[in-house]
Motif scaffolding. Structure first.
Motif, mmCIF file in Angstrom:
data_model
loop_
_atom_site.group_PDB
_atom_site.id
_atom_site.type_symbol
_atom_site.label_atom_id
_atom_site.label_comp_id
_atom_site.label_asym_id
_atom_site.label_seq_id
_atom_site.Cartn_x
_atom_site.Cartn_y
_atom_site.Cartn_z
ATOM 1 N N GLN A 59 0.832 -1.215 0.000
ATOM 2 C CA GLN A 59 0.000 0.000 0.000
ATOM 3 C C GLN A 59 0.863 1.261 0.000
ATOM 4 N N LYS A 60 1.995 1.218 0.684
ATOM 5 C CA LYS A 60 2.892 2.374 0.696
ATOM 6 C C LYS A 60 3.399 2.679 -0.703
ATOM 7 N N TRP A 63 0.587 4.332 -2.760
ATOM 8 C CA TRP A 63 0.377 5.729 -2.405
ATOM 9 C C TRP A 63 1.544 6.609 -2.844
ATOM 10 N N THR A 64 2.746 6.042 -2.863
ATOM 11 C CA THR A 64 3.896 6.796 -3.376
ATOM 12 C C THR A 64 3.705 7.108 -4.851
#
Length: 141
Positions: A59-60, A63-64
Motif C-alpha cells: 500500500q505504501k 500511495w507513493t
C-alpha cells in the motif's frame, strides 16, 4: 503555432518514457541489476509461472506512485497558470461585438488548408490520435 504544437507533442508522447521510469523506480526495485542487464524483448532471465497469481503491491508503494502522479499534475497546472497569457478584456469585447457570420468562419477553416504549415500538422495530429486509440484499445482490455 507550429512550434507550440510540436512542443506539446514532444511532451505528450514522452509521457510513456516517464511512466516507464516511474515503474522501474517503484515496482522493479527488488530485481537485481544483473538480471535487468540481460533483458530482451521477450526474455528477462526471470522464471515466471504462467498460472501463478500476482500479488498486490504494498500500500505504501501504491500511495507513493499516486503521490507522484498528483505532484506531476499539480506541477503541470502551475506551469500553465504561470506561463499562460492574460486575456485582454477590451480585445475580447471588440471581438464579440464584431462577430462574423458562421459561414465565413467555417469557410476560413478550409481556406487555411492552403497553408503548408497547417498541412504538415495534420499527419502529426492523426498519428497522435491513432496511437492513443490503439494504446487505449489494446492495453485496457
Amino acid at each position: 503555432m507550429c512550434l507550440q504544437i510540436s512542443v506539446f507533442s514532444v511532451h505528450f508522447l514522452s509521457d510513456e518514457v516517464y511512466f516507464n521510469l516511474c515503474m522501474r523506480l517503484f515496482f522493479l526495485a527488488d530485481i537485481p541489476e544483473e538480471v535487468l542487464e540481460t533483458c530482451g524483448a521477450s526474455d528477462c532471465g526471470l522464471t515466471i509461472e504462467v498460472n501463478s497469481t500476482s500479488s498486490k503491491p504494498a500500500q505504501k508503494l501504491v500511495w507513493t506512485l499516486v503521490g507522484c502522479y498528483i505532484g506531476v499534475g499539480v506541477l503541470a497546472m502551475l506551469i500553465v497558470a504561470i506561463f499562460l497569457d492574460n486575456i485582454d478584456h477590451q480585445q475580447t469585447s471588440q471581438f464579440r461585438d464584431n462577430r462574423e457570420p458562421f459561414c465565413h468562419t467555417f469557410l476560413a477553416t478550409f481556406r487555411l488548408l492552403k497553408d503548408w504549415r497547417l498541412l504538415t500538422l495534420i499527419p502529426l495530429t492523426m498519428y497522435s490520435g491513432f496511437e492513443q486509440s490503439f494504446l487505449s484499445g489494446e492495453y485496457t482490455k
